[in-house]
Design an enzyme around this catalytic site. Structure first.
Site, short mmCIF file in Angstrom:
data_model
loop_
_atom_site.label_atom_id
_atom_site.label_comp_id
_atom_site.label_asym_id
_atom_site.label_seq_id
_atom_site.Cartn_x
_atom_site.Cartn_y
_atom_site.Cartn_z
N TRP A 11 0.81 -1.21 0.00
CA TRP A 11 0.00 0.00 0.00
C TRP A 11 0.85 1.26 0.00
O TRP A 11 0.51 2.25 -0.67
CB TRP A 11 -0.96 0.00 1.20
N LYS A 186 -13.02 -6.21 9.00
CA LYS A 186 -13.33 -6.84 7.71
C LYS A 186 -12.25 -7.85 7.33
O LYS A 186 -12.50 -8.81 6.59
CB LYS A 186 -13.55 -5.79 6.62
N GLU A 268 -3.36 -9.11 8.00
CA GLU A 268 -3.59 -8.38 9.25
C GLU A 268 -4.71 -8.99 10.09
O GLU A 268 -4.75 -8.82 11.31
CB GLU A 268 -3.93 -6.90 8.95
#
Length: 319
Positions: A11, A186, A268
């Protein structure tokens, strides 16, 4: 404006590329000797993006902090507190911090913005960048929508207005608790989805989506946030990229885990499952899917037995 992106991973490197293409002046920081930094330095690209010639690549943290009006951090969530102790050795009183990372600190159950504030940064200068999107799609020109949220609503508008471009439309967030918890949670749902895929029960991803969003909504509400945030871009709106996409690290981790195979990249959701279990106990909130994922990863429970038992519980109201 001048932006320093701290982190050269998946990212971090994309954010530098994206902001440079939007006309911002970017310093991309990484640690000399770290694979992600070295591959950019030595080859001018990684598996996702090319290092834009307008980007200054640096391993000098002091220079990166002093350069940026806005400091974007994109590292592993569990390493944030230690990293902030390095950052706050410098004068950051006038810097705006944006966390483009998703997670909850395992040891404390703290949200990432809370950690930054505890390390001495004014909360009015702290924001988060969350929501759906995969780099592999962005670099091919496929757009998506994301969220900027913060304690300071003027900062939300400033960042969203300056960062938006043809690839990403930013929405103004108004619930930083919900945005952070939803975004972190999520990834746990992504692991669960991958486990269902790997075990041959993909059909149960529909109930997983409905019940997962509801369980996260309950936790957000108990923590003082708006439960409706769980149904926005930070959580439910990110399910396509996390529960179904071939590019989802968390989904892939779950799929390989039930097959007895190892996933080499960062997922994660593994640490987040442990942190959320802690929060569920602390706030007295039932988190059945989170607890299922936790029991499989950390207690070696049989994945398919756990999930089949979960989805065949006694008849009850849906919500």
């Amino acid at each position: 404006m001048k932006v320093s992106v701290l982190g050269c991973g998946r990212w971090g490197s994309f954010i530098g590329w994206y902001l440079a293409n939007n006309g911002h002046k970017v310093v991309q920081w990484g640690t000399e000797g770290n694979y992600s930094f070295d591959v950019l330095k030595n080859t001018g690209r990684n598996e996702y993006v090319e290092l834009d010639k307008r980007i200054t690549l640096s391993s000098d943290l002091k220079y990166a902090i002093e350069y940026g009006e806005v400091i974007i951090i994109s590292i592993s969530a569990q390493g944030l507190r230690g990293f902030m102790s390095r950052i706050t050795q410098f004068d950051v009183s006038n810097k705006k911090f944006v966390l483009c990372m998703k997670g909850i600190e395992v040891e404390t159950g703290k949200r990432l913005s809370e950690i930054v504030c505890e390390c001495g940064v004014d909360k009015n200068n702290v924001a988060v960048w969350v929501g759906p999107g995969h780099i592999q799609a962005f670099v091919k020109g496929y757009p998506n929508c994301m969220v900027i949220d913060a304690y300071n609503k003027e900062l939300v508008k400033f960042l969203a207005d300056n960062f938006r471009g043809e690839l990403i439309r930013f929405y103004y967030g108004d619930d930083i608790i919900g945005s952070e918890i939803g975004a972190a949670a999520k990834n746990v749902m992504g692991i669960a989805a991958g486990m269902l895929d790997g075990g041959g029960y993909t059909t149960l991803k529909g109930p997983l989506m409905a019940r997962g969003a509801r369980e996260v909504a309950r936790l957000i509400k108990a923590m003082g946030g708006n439960e409706l945030s769980a149904y926005g871009l930070c959580h439910l709106g990110d399910y396509e990229t996390t529960l179904f996409s071939e590019f989802s690290n968390n989904r892939k981790f779950g799929e390989l885990f039930v097959k007895g195979e190892k996933f080499e990249k960062l997922a994660e959701g593994v640490s987040t499952a442990k942190a959320m279990r802690k929060l569920g106990i602390e706030y007295n909130v039932d988190l059945p899917i989170t607890n299922a994922v936790y029991s499989i990863i950390y207690e070696n429970k049989d994945p398919m037995k756990v999930f089949l038992n979960l989805f065949s519980r006694s008849t009850r109201k849906e919500f």
